[in-house]
Design a protein around this motif. Structure first.
Motif, PDB file in Angstrom:
ATOM      1  N   PHE A 149      -7.947  -5.075   3.842  1.00 22.44           N
ATOM      2  CA  PHE A 149      -6.683  -4.354   4.040  1.00 22.44           C
ATOM      3  C   PHE A 149      -6.615  -3.057   3.258  1.00 22.44           C
ATOM      4  O   PHE A 149      -5.607  -2.372   3.256  1.00 22.44           O
ATOM      5  CB  PHE A 149      -5.499  -5.231   3.640  1.00 22.44           C
ATOM      6  N   SER A 150      -7.676  -2.747   2.543  1.00 24.83           N
ATOM      7  CA  SER A 150      -7.625  -1.570   1.687  1.00 24.83           C
ATOM      8  C   SER A 150      -7.853  -0.293   2.501  1.00 24.83           C
ATOM      9  O   SER A 150      -8.913  -0.103   3.085  1.00 24.83           O
ATOM     10  CB  SER A 150      -8.689  -1.690   0.598  1.00 24.83           C
ATOM     11  N   PRO A 151      -6.850   0.584   2.560  1.00 19.97           N
ATOM     12  CA  PRO A 151      -7.001   1.774   3.393  1.00 19.97           C
ATOM     13  C   PRO A 151      -8.075   2.726   2.896  1.00 19.97           C
ATOM     14  O   PRO A 151      -8.560   3.557   3.657  1.00 19.97           O
ATOM     15  CB  PRO A 151      -5.621   2.427   3.356  1.00 19.97           C
ATOM     16  N   SER A 152      -8.454   2.622   1.630  1.00 19.13           N
ATOM     17  CA  SER A 152      -9.482   3.526   1.123  1.00 19.13           C
ATOM     18  C   SER A 152     -10.782   3.320   1.894  1.00 19.13           C
ATOM     19  O   SER A 152     -11.625   4.204   1.961  1.00 19.13           O
ATOM     20  CB  SER A 152      -9.719   3.291  -0.371  1.00 19.13           C
ATOM     21  N   TYR A 153     -10.896   2.142   2.517  1.00 17.65           N
ATOM     22  CA  TYR A 153     -12.077   1.860   3.326  1.00 17.65           C
ATOM     23  C   TYR A 153     -12.235   2.896   4.434  1.00 17.65           C
ATOM     24  O   TYR A 153     -13.346   3.301   4.770  1.00 17.65           O
ATOM     25  CB  TYR A 153     -11.973   0.458   3.937  1.00 17.65           C
ATOM     26  N   SER A 167       0.826  -1.212   0.000  1.00 20.52           N
ATOM     27  CA  SER A 167       0.000   0.000   0.000  1.00 20.52           C
ATOM     28  C   SER A 167       0.856   1.255   0.000  1.00 20.52           C
ATOM     29  O   SER A 167       1.968   1.265   0.511  1.00 20.52           O
ATOM     30  CB  SER A 167      -0.909  -0.007   1.224  1.00 20.52           C
ATOM     31  N   ASP A 168       0.304   2.285  -0.590  1.00 21.29           N
ATOM     32  CA  ASP A 168       0.975   3.590  -0.546  1.00 21.29           C
ATOM     33  C   ASP A 168       0.305   4.490   0.498  1.00 21.29           C
ATOM     34  O   ASP A 168       0.533   5.680   0.541  1.00 21.29           O
ATOM     35  CB  ASP A 168       0.974   4.254  -1.938  1.00 21.29           C
ATOM     36  N   GLY A 169      -0.579   3.897   1.298  1.00 30.97           N
ATOM     37  CA  GLY A 169      -1.281   4.655   2.324  1.00 30.97           C
ATOM     38  C   GLY A 169      -2.707   4.959   1.921  1.00 30.97           C
ATOM     39  O   GLY A 169      -3.554   5.246   2.758  1.00 30.97           O
ATOM     40  N   LEU A 170      -2.994   4.890   0.641  1.00 29.10           N
ATOM     41  CA  LEU A 170      -4.352   5.132   0.161  1.00 29.10           C
ATOM     42  C   LEU A 170      -4.822   3.965  -0.715  1.00 29.10           C
ATOM     43  O   LEU A 170      -5.863   3.387  -0.478  1.00 29.10           O
ATOM     44  CB  LEU A 170      -4.409   6.442  -0.631  1.00 29.10           C
ATOM     45  N   ALA A 171      -4.015   3.630  -1.700  1.00 31.08           N
ATOM     46  CA  ALA A 171      -4.351   2.505  -2.566  1.00 31.08           C
ATOM     47  C   ALA A 171      -3.635   1.260  -2.048  1.00 31.08           C
ATOM     48  O   ALA A 171      -2.580   1.358  -1.435  1.00 31.08           O
ATOM     49  CB  ALA A 171      -3.911   2.799  -3.993  1.00 31.08           C
ATOM     50  N   ALA A 172      -4.243   0.102  -2.288  1.00 32.64           N
ATOM     51  CA  ALA A 172      -3.610  -1.142  -1.860  1.00 32.64           C
ATOM     52  C   ALA A 172      -3.675  -2.175  -2.979  1.00 32.64           C
ATOM     53  O   ALA A 172      -4.584  -2.158  -3.802  1.00 32.64           O
ATOM     54  CB  ALA A 172      -4.302  -1.695  -0.619  1.00 32.64           C
ATOM     55  N   ALA A 173      -2.676  -3.054  -2.989  1.00 34.76           N
ATOM     56  CA  ALA A 173      -2.687  -4.172  -3.932  1.00 34.76           C
ATOM     57  C   ALA A 173      -2.372  -5.442  -3.154  1.00 34.76           C
ATOM     58  O   ALA A 173      -1.448  -5.467  -2.340  1.00 34.76           O
ATOM     59  CB  ALA A 173      -1.653  -3.951  -5.036  1.00 34.76           C
ATOM     60  N   SER A 174      -3.172  -6.468  -3.363  1.00 33.22           N
ATOM     61  CA  SER A 174      -2.969  -7.754  -2.697  1.00 33.22           C
ATOM     62  C   SER A 174      -2.308  -8.722  -3.656  1.00 33.22           C
ATOM     63  O   SER A 174      -2.697  -8.810  -4.816  1.00 33.22           O
ATOM     64  CB  SER A 174      -4.314  -8.351  -2.282  1.00 33.22           C
ATOM     65  N   VAL A 175      -1.329  -9.465  -3.137  1.00 29.12           N
ATOM     66  CA  VAL A 175      -0.707 -10.520  -3.933  1.00 29.12           C
ATOM     67  C   VAL A 175      -1.141 -11.854  -3.327  1.00 29.12           C
ATOM     68  O   VAL A 175      -0.967 -12.066  -2.131  1.00 29.12           O
ATOM     69  CB  VAL A 175       0.837 -10.419  -3.899  1.00 29.12           C
ATOM     70  N   PHE A 176      -1.763 -12.704  -4.125  1.00 25.49           N
ATOM     71  CA  PHE A 176      -2.163 -14.031  -3.665  1.00 25.49           C
ATOM     72  C   PHE A 176      -1.314 -15.059  -4.400  1.00 25.49           C
ATOM     73  O   PHE A 176      -1.225 -15.039  -5.620  1.00 25.49           O
ATOM     74  CB  PHE A 176      -3.635 -14.302  -3.975  1.00 25.49           C
ATOM     75  N   ILE A 177      -0.683 -15.947  -3.626  1.00 25.71           N
ATOM     76  CA  ILE A 177       0.155 -16.975  -4.254  1.00 25.71           C
ATOM     77  C   ILE A 177      -0.333 -18.341  -3.816  1.00 25.71           C
ATOM     78  O   ILE A 177      -0.451 -18.611  -2.622  1.00 25.71           O
ATOM     79  CB  ILE A 177       1.647 -16.785  -3.877  1.00 25.71           C
ATOM     80  N   GLU A 178      -0.650 -19.193  -4.779  1.00 26.19           N
ATOM     81  CA  GLU A 178      -1.144 -20.539  -4.467  1.00 26.19           C
ATOM     82  C   GLU A 178      -0.726 -21.496  -5.583  1.00 26.19           C
ATOM     83  O   GLU A 178      -0.401 -21.050  -6.681  1.00 26.19           O
ATOM     84  CB  GLU A 178      -2.656 -20.524  -4.297  1.00 26.19           C
ATOM     85  N   PRO A 179      -0.731 -22.796  -5.289  1.00 25.49           N
ATOM     86  CA  PRO A 179      -0.327 -23.739  -6.328  1.00 25.49           C
ATOM     87  C   PRO A 179      -1.231 -23.626  -7.559  1.00 25.49           C
ATOM     88  O   PRO A 179      -2.420 -23.403  -7.432  1.00 25.49           O
ATOM     89  CB  PRO A 179      -0.508 -25.104  -5.658  1.00 25.49           C
ATOM     90  N   VAL A 180      -0.634 -23.763  -8.721  1.00 20.14           N
ATOM     91  CA  VAL A 180      -1.400 -23.709  -9.971  1.00 20.14           C
ATOM     92  C   VAL A 180      -2.387 -24.870  -9.996  1.00 20.14           C
ATOM     93  O   VAL A 180      -2.060 -25.987  -9.592  1.00 20.14           O
ATOM     94  CB  VAL A 180      -0.432 -23.809 -11.181  1.00 20.14           C
TER      95      VAL A 180
END
Lengths: 319, 190
Positions: free
Chosen positions: B166-170, A258-271
Motif C-alpha cells: 500500500f505504500s505509494p512511494s512504490y 497516507s499523505d499521498g507519498l508516505a504511508a503508515a500501516s496500523v496492525f491490530i491483533e490480540p495480544v
C-alpha cells in the motif's frame, strides 16, 4: 488501456505547458515522469541500499510487455533474499529457501500510479523543487527535492535519469537533515529486451504461504470498529481491512494512512506472548507497538518516529 | 584541569562550562584516559559491579542508533549532591567515554553522518535520561518514552510485505522500494 494512457499523457502535457518558468510545476512533471518510467521501461542493474551503518547490494530487473509487469529483486549480500512481482502478485522468498510468501500487490488500486491531481496534492505537505544536474551510475540525472512542511514526514531527494526519467538514486532524510536511508544504482542498463524467464520465480518444490489463507478471495474493506482520530495532518485513511498475514493463523486488522507519498500501516491483533511493545527503526522504517486493552497495536511506515507514535497513540476502540 | 574534570564528573559544572569541558575532552585523548581512569577509581571505591570490557563500545553503539527525537528535551541540571546517584552517574559517564572514544574512531568516516551528529547530543541527554532511574519521583518523565526494541522482534517480513503493497512511494521507486522489506534486520545492538 491505450485510451487511458493517452488521456494521462494529455494531462501530463497540460501540466507541462502550464509549467512555464515556475519551478514547482516543473518538479511535478518530473515526479510524473519518474512514476511513468518505473512502470513502462525495461531495465536491469545493481544498486546499493544504505541504512544506518549497513550497506547492502541488490540486483534488480524490471520488464514490461503486453501481458503486464514483471520484476525481481535479489540481494547479493548476506543471506539470499528475493522478491518477485508478476503484475499484482508478489512472491517473497524466505532465507530458509523452502518457504515463499505470496501477497497481493494492491498499490495500483489504492494509488493509481500517482495521478497528476494526487501529485499536485503533495505540495500541500511538501515543498517540491528542482535541484541541479548530477551524475549517477554514469548517467546524467535531474535532482528533485521534496522538503516536508512539518515534522511528520521525511524529506526526499530524488535523482531521475534525464533521458528516461527513471529514478536512479533516492535519499530519505530526517527533520535534522540527516540521511536515514538511501539507495542508488551503481550500474544500470535501460531498455532492450529482457527474457520473461529471468523474471519468473522458480516455485517448484517450495512451500507457498498466502496472505489470506488458501482459497480465500481478497480481503474486503471493512469497518473494524477501531478508531484512529487525530492522525497527523495530511494522513488520510486509504484502506481498512481484516486479513490473515502469510504464515499467521489469526486475522489482523490492517488500516493504512497516507499523505499521498508516505504511508503508515496500523496492525491490530490480540495480544499474545510473542507481542513486543516499544519503538524501533530500520532506515526510514519506523515501528511503534503498544497495547490497547487486550490488543496489540502496531504502527509501521516510512515516516518519522513521531508519526508512528502519534498514530499509535490515537488508536482506540469505538464504544 | 583535573579539578574541572572532577567537577564535570560530579555534575557540578554549569551547563555552559560542562559543554566546554566535553568539547575539550573530545579533542584530548590524554584527558579522555584520565576521565576513564577517574571512573574506574570511583567505581572501585564504591564497589560498583564490574562491567564487561566492551560495555562502553556497546553502549555507544546503542546510543548512536537510538532515535534522538525521543530523548527528553530536559536540560541537565547541575547536580550538587556528590554521591546521590552513583549508579546513574557512572552509567552516564561510562557512556560518555564510550561515545567520545567511539567518535574519535569514527571521525574520519563520513558515511555515518547520523551517528556522528547525534553523538554529542546523546551523550548530554544520557545524563538526563539516566537520572530518573535513581530518582523515582521523576519516573513519569521516563514513562512517556517508549522502550527501544530490536526491529525484528516487532515486525516480521509478513507485516513489511503487507505494508509495502500500500505504500505509494512504490509508484516512484518501483521494485527498489521492496529493498526495505527484505533488508537484513540487524540481529543485535537494537
Amino acid at each position: 488501456m491505450k485510451q487511458l494512457l493517452a488521456a494521462w499523457m494529455l494531462l501530463v502535457a497540460a501540466m507541462a505547458s502550464q509549467a512555464g518558468d515556475t519551478t514547482p510545476d516543473d518538479a511535478m512533471v518530473w515526479l510524473q515522469r519518474i512514476t511513468n518510467a518505473a512502470q513502462q521501461l525495461n531495465y536491469s542493474g545493481s544498486f546499493v541500499y544504505q541504512h544506518g551503518q549497513q550497506v547492502e547490494t541488490s540486483r534488480i530487473t524490471h520488464m514490461k510487455d503486453a501481458s503486464g509487469e514483471y520484476e525481481k529483486l535479489v540481494t547479493l549480500d548476506g543471506r539470499p533474499r528475493q522478491i518477485y512481482r508478476n503484475n499484482d502478485e508478489v512472491y517473497c522468498f524466505m532465507p530458509d529457501d523452502k518457504t515463499v510468501m505470496v501477497d497481493r500487490h494492491r498499490v495500483k488500486k489504492s494509488f493509481p500510479a500517482l495521478l497528476p491531481p494526487q501529485i499536485a496534492g503533495l505540495s500541500e505537505f511538501y515543498e517540491i523543487k528542482l535541484g541541479g544536474q548530477e551524475r549517477v551510475a554514469g548517467r546524467e540525472c535531474q535532482v528533485i527535492i521534496l522538503t516536508p512542511k512539518d515534522q511528520y514526514r521525511y524529506g526526499h531527494r530524488l535523482w531521475a535519469d534525464t533521458q528516461t526519467g527513471l529514478l536512479l538514486k533516492a535519499s530519505t532524510w530526517s527533520e535534522k537533515k540527516q540521511i536515514v536511508d538511501q539507495f542508488a544504482f551503481t550500474q544500470i542498463k535501460i531498455g532492450g529486451p529482457i527474457d520473461r524467464s529471468e523474471v519468473k520465480p522458480a516455485l517448484k518444490g517450495k512451500r507457498l504461504v498466502r496472505s489470506t489463507g488458501e482459497g480465500t478471495s481478497q480481503p474486503l474493506p471493512i469497518d473494524s470498529g477501531w478508531d484512529v482520530s487525530g492522525a497527523p495532518p495530511g494522513f488520510k485513511k486509504v484502506n481498512e481491512m481484516k486479513r490473515v498475514l502469510p504464515g499467521a493463523s489469526m486475522p489482523v486488522n490492517h488500516i493504512v494512512f497516507s499523505d499521498g507519498l508516505a504511508a503508515a500501516s496500523v496492525f491490530i491483533e490480540p495480544v499474545s506472548e510473542k507481542s513486543t511493545l516499544g519503538l524501533s527503526h530500520q532506515g526510514a522504517l519506523n515501528v511503534y507497538s503498544r497495547q490497547v486493552g487486550e490488543y496489540q497495536v502496531k504502527v509501521l511506515g516510512e515516516v518519522p518516529a513521531a508519526t508512528v507514535m502519534h498514530i499509535g497513540d490515537a488508536v482506540s476502540f469505538r464504544k | 584541569m583535573s579539578e574541572q574534570l572532577s567537577a564535570l564528573m560530579d555534575g557540578e559544572l554549569a551547563p555552559a562550562e560542562m559543554a566546554r569541558q566535553i568539547s575539550t575532552l573530545k579533542n584530548d585523548k590524554e584527558l579522555c584516559h584520565t576521565w576513564a581512569a577517574y571512573h574506574v577509581l570511583g567505581d572501585a571505591l564504591r564497589k560498583s559491579p564490574q562491567l564487561s570490557i566492551d560495555f562502553t563500545a556497546k553502549l555507544a553503539r546503542q546510543l548512536a542508533e537510538e532515535p534522538t527525537i525521543l530523548a527528553p528535551q530536559r536540560k541537565p541540571q547541575p547536580n550538587t549532591s556528590r554521591y546521590a546517584m552513583p549508579l546513574a552517574a557512572s552509567v552516564a559517564a561510562v557512556g560518555l567515554v564510550g561515545v567520545l572514544t567511539w567518535q574519535m574512531v569514527r571521525v574520519n568516516q563520513a558515511d555515518a553522518p547520523v551517528a556522528l551528529a547525534a553523538a554529542p547530543v546523546a551523550a548530554t541527554q544520557q545524563v538526563a535520561v539516566a537520572k530518573p532511574k535513581a530518582a523515582p519521583s521523576t519516573q513519569a518523565v521516563a514513562a512517556k518514552t517508549p522502550e527501544t526494541v530490536q526491529f525484528s522482534r516487532v515486525v516480521s517480513n509478513s507485516y513489511l510485505l503487507a505494508h509495502q503493497e500500500f505504500s505509494p512511494s512504490y509508484a516512484m521507486e518501483g521494485i527498489p522500494a521492496y529493498v526495505r522489506t527484505v533488508s537484513e534486520h540487524q540481529e543485535s545492538g537494537r
